[in-house]
Design an enzyme around this catalytic site. Structure first.
Site, mmCIF file in Angstrom:
data_model
loop_
_atom_site.group_PDB
_atom_site.id
_atom_site.type_symbol
_atom_site.label_atom_id
_atom_site.label_comp_id
_atom_site.label_asym_id
_atom_site.label_seq_id
_atom_site.Cartn_x
_atom_site.Cartn_y
_atom_site.Cartn_z
ATOM 1 N N ARG A 51 0.817 -1.214 0.000
ATOM 2 C CA ARG A 51 0.000 0.000 0.000
ATOM 3 C C ARG A 51 0.858 1.274 0.000
ATOM 4 O O ARG A 51 0.482 2.295 -0.542
ATOM 5 C CB ARG A 51 -0.855 -0.041 1.265
ATOM 6 C CG ARG A 51 -2.020 0.898 1.280
ATOM 7 C CD ARG A 51 -2.553 0.959 2.684
ATOM 8 N NE ARG A 51 -3.261 -0.276 3.011
ATOM 9 C CZ ARG A 51 -4.584 -0.361 3.078
ATOM 10 N NH1 ARG A 51 -5.326 0.692 2.843
ATOM 11 N NH2 ARG A 51 -5.156 -1.485 3.412
ATOM 12 N N LYS A 147 1.088 -20.124 5.110
ATOM 13 C CA LYS A 147 0.248 -20.475 6.224
ATOM 14 C C LYS A 147 0.113 -19.253 7.125
ATOM 15 O O LYS A 147 1.011 -18.412 7.080
ATOM 16 C CB LYS A 147 0.817 -21.650 7.001
ATOM 17 C CG LYS A 147 2.181 -21.347 7.678
ATOM 18 C CD LYS A 147 2.378 -22.178 8.888
ATOM 19 C CE LYS A 147 1.969 -21.463 10.137
ATOM 20 N NZ LYS A 147 3.016 -20.658 10.759
ATOM 21 N N LYS A 181 12.658 -27.894 3.887
ATOM 22 C CA LYS A 181 13.924 -28.096 4.613
ATOM 23 C C LYS A 181 14.625 -29.343 4.088
ATOM 24 O O LYS A 181 13.986 -30.359 3.828
ATOM 25 C CB LYS A 181 13.656 -28.217 6.118
ATOM 26 C CG LYS A 181 13.229 -26.891 6.740
ATOM 27 C CD LYS A 181 13.083 -27.006 8.229
ATOM 28 C CE LYS A 181 12.447 -25.765 8.827
ATOM 29 N NZ LYS A 181 13.382 -24.715 9.185
ATOM 30 N N GLU A 215 11.752 -24.306 20.298
ATOM 31 C CA GLU A 215 12.309 -22.983 19.989
ATOM 32 C C GLU A 215 12.693 -22.284 21.286
ATOM 33 O O GLU A 215 12.005 -22.442 22.310
ATOM 34 C CB GLU A 215 11.263 -22.132 19.266
ATOM 35 C CG GLU A 215 10.854 -22.699 17.919
ATOM 36 C CD GLU A 215 9.905 -21.754 17.192
ATOM 37 O OE1 GLU A 215 10.402 -20.964 16.389
ATOM 38 O OE2 GLU A 215 8.696 -21.807 17.452
ATOM 39 N N ASP A 234 -0.325 -22.462 14.876
ATOM 40 C CA ASP A 234 0.907 -21.923 14.298
ATOM 41 C C ASP A 234 1.874 -23.038 13.876
ATOM 42 O O ASP A 234 2.562 -22.910 12.867
ATOM 43 C CB ASP A 234 1.585 -21.015 15.344
ATOM 44 C CG ASP A 234 2.783 -20.273 14.792
ATOM 45 O OD1 ASP A 234 2.653 -19.666 13.719
ATOM 46 O OD2 ASP A 234 3.858 -20.297 15.431
ATOM 47 N N HIS A 239 3.195 -27.600 10.190
ATOM 48 C CA HIS A 239 4.536 -28.194 10.180
ATOM 49 C C HIS A 239 4.574 -29.576 10.831
ATOM 50 O O HIS A 239 5.127 -30.519 10.284
ATOM 51 C CB HIS A 239 5.536 -27.300 10.919
ATOM 52 C CG HIS A 239 5.547 -25.877 10.454
ATOM 53 N ND1 HIS A 239 5.372 -25.531 9.141
ATOM 54 C CD2 HIS A 239 5.714 -24.705 11.122
ATOM 55 C CE1 HIS A 239 5.449 -24.203 9.021
ATOM 56 N NE2 HIS A 239 5.648 -23.693 10.215
HETATM 57 C C1 BG6 Z 1 6.601 -20.417 11.526
HETATM 58 C C2 BG6 Z 1 5.860 -20.047 12.770
HETATM 59 O O1 BG6 Z 1 5.734 -21.022 10.597
HETATM 60 O O2 BG6 Z 1 7.643 -21.323 11.838
HETATM 61 C C3 BG6 Z 1 6.800 -19.457 13.794
HETATM 62 O O3 BG6 Z 1 4.840 -19.111 12.467
HETATM 63 C C4 BG6 Z 1 7.975 -20.370 14.046
HETATM 64 O O4 BG6 Z 1 6.134 -19.175 15.025
HETATM 65 C C5 BG6 Z 1 8.612 -20.789 12.736
HETATM 66 O O5 BG6 Z 1 8.920 -19.681 14.846
HETATM 67 C C6 BG6 Z 1 9.664 -21.851 12.944
HETATM 68 O O6 BG6 Z 1 10.342 -22.050 11.746
HETATM 69 P P1 BG6 Z 1 11.857 -22.517 11.727
HETATM 70 O O7 BG6 Z 1 12.154 -22.699 10.282
HETATM 71 O O8 BG6 Z 1 12.646 -21.418 12.387
HETATM 72 O O9 BG6 Z 1 11.911 -23.769 12.517
#
Ligand code: BG6
Length: 489
Positions: A51, A147, A181, A215, A234, A239
């Site tokens: 925008r 996503k 990956k 994480e 999420d 994933h």
């Molecule tokens: C994303 C999530 O899809 O994947 C995040 O929205 C998350 O919250 C991330 O931190 C993790 O991805 P990666 O590649 O760092 O493991």
């Protein structure tokens, strides 16, 4: 070992949300790395759309900064070449501003056009429809969406309907960056390019499977998104269920996108439903409080998002079942969380113990073999075996890994997931993308769990930042006589 670069015919990649975090942090650096690898050909263009009013030059300067910050680019010819491909168009996704200029910009030869929607999911439908209405979607056009595809099954259906009203399913690329990956693809190679494992890949030989995506970071600046989402939407809906599918799927008849996706879909449809009756036994959700993580003292989730209270989970552990002949009775334990002690993603396949022990080995007997697939970091595979402790002095045993580190074995750093996924989408290879029915089946599994949590009225269990989540998640696996894997390093 040098990897082989296959050049990609000229294309236009349009990034809606072109001045957003995802574009600067991931997409432009990924495309730049493909430039550096020599994969882009002239006259490929990359067109940022958002925008905000900005000239081409201003936008190029912002991309240059992003490349420096996130792409390890320190100037030079390749950067200049890459920036020469970059264009900008200010446009209002839901209004009229900028569309006629955009149309003019897109005039030209019939090359592949890829529209990447790096925006919130609420804009997916309006943008797709407008692209269609402006006559900008040819049979060679593709749309790429991130996503989350919706926030539940119903909203995902609505988005998929809108995308499908303009683009053919084969031209809709739903990204789950975990599928891009390197080690995730290696999982398919491991399973389907080796005859050794397949006879063992079932409930007769496998005792259980664990999938952990841990994480150390908190929710950072994404609080507004995350508080609406939580770990279940999420990470698990996409994933983690995709990783589970790759472990549990039947061997596909070919490596064609639909053959793979047919098999993954069957897994999603075979998951034991979780609902109000069993949610208490099969799931644990948590939310981090303050603690010591990521190398320092950190605040709680609520402090991070600037709210007094929240019912959003930042940690989930699940015990899943796959109801088919191959997996009957084999639990799949999944856990993911923010602010855990380490960052890693791994899959552990726990085999059965030897049926009869002839060697004395501690109080617990001979440990079972484990295959550990490390998705990140230190990508690799370890197969834990028992061997004899070397030297004289009787038959003492040791549990040691057969160890294959990919970086050491191949001496190359693998391309980032987005590099591979963007090039695959441009080339029309949908193997690593989710099909509509997969996304909807994943929601159909996840929605009742979230509803059951909401009904229970119980808030997520607290855990201190820097710990492995609520104690109940340890109990979830330990009450079955198993433990979360701690053996990798
Ligand atoms: C994303 C999530 O899809 O994947 C995040 O929205 C998350 O919250 C991330 O931190 C993790 O991805 P990666 O590649 O760092 O493991």
């Amino acid at each position: 070992m040098a990897s082989k670069i296959i050049k990609v015919d000229p294309f236009d990649l349009v990034v809606f949300g072109g001045t957003g975090d995802l574009a600067y942090r991931k997409l432009f650096p990924a495309l730049y790395h493909r430039e550096k690898a020599g994969q882009l050909t002239d006259p490929t263009r990359i067109i940022g759309v958002s925008r905000r009013e900005m000239s081409n030059e201003e936008f190029q300067a912002s991309v240059r900064d992003a490349l420096k910050k996130f792409g390890e680019a320190d100037g030079g010819e390749t950067v200049e070449k890459f920036l020469s491909r970059i264009h900008y168009q200010a446009l209002d996704a839901t209004g009229d501003k900028g569309w006629s200029e955009f149309k003019t910009l897109m005039d030209g030869d019939e090359r592949v056009r890829a529209y990447y929607l790096a925006t919130g999911p609420d804009l997916f439908a309006p943008i797709a429809k407008r692209i269609g209405a402006e006559g900008l979607a040819s049979p060679r056009s593709r749309i790429i969406v991130e996503k989350p595809i919706g926030h539940d099954g119903q909203s995902a259906n609505a988005i998929n309907d809108a995308l499908g009203s303009v683009f053919l399913e084969k031209n809709i690329f739903r990204i789950d960056h975990y599928l891009g990956k390197e080690t995730v693809q290696n999982l398919m190679a491991l399973r389907f390019a080796n005859a050794l494992l397949e006879p063992l890949w079932n409930s007769a030989h496998i005792n259980h499977v664990q999938i952990t995506v841990a994480e150390t970071l908190g929710v950072g600046g994404r609080g507004a998104y995350y508080d609406e989402s939580g770990a279940m939407r999420d990470m698990v809906q996409n994933h983690m269920l995709q990783l589970l599918c790759l472990i549990a799927m039947e061997p596909p008849s070919s490596f064609e996108a639909d053959a793979l996706r047919d098999e993954k879909l069957k897994v999603l449809k075979s998951l034991t439903p979780i609902n109000e009756q069993n949610v208490g036994q099969l799931t644990v959700r948590g939310q981090y409080r303050s603690g010591f993580a990521d190398g320092g003292q950190v605040g709680s989730y609520c402090e991070d998002i600037g709210k007094d209270r929240s019912e959003t989970e930042t940690f989930v552990a699940l015990k899943l079942g796959v109801e088919n002949w191959r997996w009957a009775g084999v639990p799949f334990y999944l856990r993911t969380g923010k602010r855990l002690p380490q960052r890693f993603s791994e899959i552990v396949v726990g085999f059965r113990r030897v049926p009869h022990e002839i060697f004395a080995h501690g109080a617990d007997g001979i440990p079972a073999n484990r295959l550990v697939i490390r998705v990140q970091p230190d990508e690799g595979i370890k197969l834990w075996l028992m061997i004899k402790d070397p030297g004289p002095g009787g038959m003492r045993l040791q549990h040691v890994p057969l160890d294959m580190s990919f970086a050491e074995a191949f001496g190359v750093s693998s391309p980032e997931a987005y590099e591979r996924l963007l090039m695959d989408a441009v080339r029309g290879n949908a193997s690593l993308f989710m099909r509509r029915d997969e996304v909807e089946a994943a929601w159909a599994f996840v929605d009742p769990i979230r509803e059951a949590w909401a009904h229970s009225g119980e808030p997520p269990r607290p855990y201190s930042a820097g710990t492995w989540g609520p104690a109940a998640s340890i109990a979830l696996i330990e009450r079955d006589g198993r433990t979360w894997n701690e053996e990798y390093a």
